[in-house]
Design a protein around this motif. Structure first.
Motif, mmCIF file in Angstrom:
data_model
loop_
_atom_site.group_PDB
_atom_site.id
_atom_site.type_symbol
_atom_site.label_atom_id
_atom_site.label_comp_id
_atom_site.label_asym_id
_atom_site.label_seq_id
_atom_site.Cartn_x
_atom_site.Cartn_y
_atom_site.Cartn_z
ATOM 1 N N SER A 62 12.140 17.789 30.140
ATOM 2 C CA SER A 62 11.040 18.386 29.470
ATOM 3 C C SER A 62 10.868 18.911 28.443
ATOM 4 O O SER A 62 11.547 18.454 26.869
ATOM 5 C CB SER A 62 10.881 19.628 30.576
ATOM 6 O OG SER A 62 11.148 19.415 31.783
ATOM 7 N N LEU A 63 9.506 18.974 27.781
ATOM 8 C CA LEU A 63 8.429 19.196 26.437
ATOM 9 C C LEU A 63 9.426 20.386 25.979
ATOM 10 O O LEU A 63 9.423 21.387 26.857
ATOM 11 C CB LEU A 63 6.825 19.743 26.404
ATOM 12 C CG LEU A 63 6.276 17.989 26.573
ATOM 13 C CD1 LEU A 63 4.374 18.613 26.790
ATOM 14 C CD2 LEU A 63 6.651 17.253 25.510
ATOM 15 N N GLY A 64 9.340 20.448 24.860
ATOM 16 C CA GLY A 64 10.564 21.465 24.287
ATOM 17 C C GLY A 64 12.466 21.213 24.140
ATOM 18 O O GLY A 64 12.993 22.527 23.457
ATOM 19 N N ASP A 65 12.550 20.518 25.131
ATOM 20 C CA ASP A 65 14.301 20.239 25.220
ATOM 21 C C ASP A 65 14.447 19.683 24.091
ATOM 22 O O ASP A 65 14.005 19.000 23.703
ATOM 23 C CB ASP A 65 15.035 19.521 26.467
ATOM 24 C CG ASP A 65 14.347 19.962 27.992
ATOM 25 O OD1 ASP A 65 14.248 21.358 27.776
ATOM 26 O OD2 ASP A 65 14.040 19.581 28.309
ATOM 27 N N PHE A 66 15.505 19.899 23.196
ATOM 28 C CA PHE A 66 16.765 19.430 22.183
ATOM 29 C C PHE A 66 17.337 18.118 22.738
ATOM 30 O O PHE A 66 18.317 18.781 23.877
ATOM 31 C CB PHE A 66 17.391 20.337 21.465
ATOM 32 C CG PHE A 66 16.453 20.730 20.566
ATOM 33 C CD1 PHE A 66 16.187 20.109 19.655
ATOM 34 C CD2 PHE A 66 14.856 21.640 20.511
ATOM 35 C CE1 PHE A 66 15.400 20.698 18.012
ATOM 36 C CE2 PHE A 66 13.946 21.768 19.796
ATOM 37 C CZ PHE A 66 14.667 21.546 18.393
#
Length: 222
Positions: A62-66
Motif C-alpha cells: 500500500s501507499l506509504g509502505d517501504f
C-alpha cells in the motif's frame, strides 16, 4: 431471556468490541518489507535460490509502505512505472517522471552491505529491477512487479508538495531526501515492521479504556 443470560451476552459483546479496536489498530499500520527476506537483493548468478515473484506473491502493498533492499555495490535498484522499460531491463532511455534509480554510482565488486529504502508513492503496477551490466542481472532473475493499493494513503512525511516534488533519478550528486527514510529503518527485524501514528496511539488508548471498563463490568456482573 434470563437476567444472567442477558448479563453474559452483554459481557461477550463488550469483549468483541475490545477485539475489534485492537484489530483496527493492527490493520492501519504502514509496513516495511525486506525484499527477498534473508536472501537479499541479488541475481541468480550470485544467489541461485532467489525468486522475487514468489517473494512478492500474497503480500498486500500500500501507499506509504517501504521496500528495503539489502544488497551490495555491485547491484542496483531501479524502480519504474513503465512496463516497457521493465521488460527491456534497460532504463537508459526512460523518462525521469516514471523511472528512478535509487542506488547510485558505477557497479563495483565490493561485497560491503548496502541497504536501499524505497517508498511506495503511487497506486498501481510498480516494477523493480537491477540495471547494472546492461540489464544482465535483471535477465538473471533480479526483477519483480507488484501492485500498490491506496490503503490509508501517504503519510504527511511522504506526501508531495510544491516545495518537495516527487523523487527523480539519483545520479549520486545529491543525497536521497530525508523524508524517504522511516525512523525505524535500521531495525526491521523481519521485514514486516509496522509504523505507529497518532491515530494508532488514540486507538490504543481507547482499547485500554474499554478493557478497564470491561474488567469493572465483569466484577459488577459477578
Amino acid at each position: 431471556m434470563s437476567s444472567r443470560s442477558s448479563k453474559t451476552l452483554l459481557l461477550f459483546t463488550c469483549s468483541l468490541l475490545v477485539v475489534f479496536i485492537f484489530h483496527v489498530d493492527d490493520a492501519g499500520a504502514y509496513q516495511n518489507y525486506t525484499v527477498g527476506d534473508s536472501l537479499g537483493w541479488f541475481d541468480k548468478l550470485k544467489s541461485p535460490d532467489v525468486n522475487y515473484r514468489n517473494w512478492a506473491a500474497g503480500k498486500n502493498f500500500s501507499l506509504g509502505d517501504f521496500l528495503i533492499f539489502n544488497t551490495d555495490k555491485n547491484h542496483s535498484v531501479v524502480q519504474t512505472y513503465n512496463a516497457t522499460t521493465y521488460n527491456r531491463c534497460d532504463y537508459n532511455d526512460a523518462d525521469a517522471d516514471d523511472t528512478t534509480e535509487w542506488s547510485a554510482g558505477d557497479p563495483t565488486f565490493d561485497a560491503s552491505p548496502v541497504t536501499v529504502p524505497v517508498p511506495l508513492l503511487r497506486v498501481g503496477r510498480t516494477f523493480f529491477f537491477s540495471g547494472d551490466y546492461d540489464g544482465e542481472q535483471c535477465l538473471h532473475g533480479q526483477h519483480f512487479a507488484i501492485n500498490v493499493t491506496r490503503g490509508q494513503g501517504l503519510p504527511p512525511s511522504l506526501a508531495a508538495s510544491p516545495e518537495s516534488p516527487p523523487p527523480t533519478s539519483n545520479d549520486g550528486s545529491a543525497d536521497m531526501p530525508d523524508t524517504v527514510v522511516p525512523s525505524n529503518l535500521n531495525s526491521p527485524p523481519d521485514g514486516n515492521v509496522k509504523e505507529t501514528s497518532e491515530a494508532d496511539d488514540g486507538l490504543f488508548a481507547a482499547a485500554s479504556t474499554a478493557a478497564a471498563w470491561l474488567a469493572g463490568l465483569g466484577m459488577v456482573l459477578g
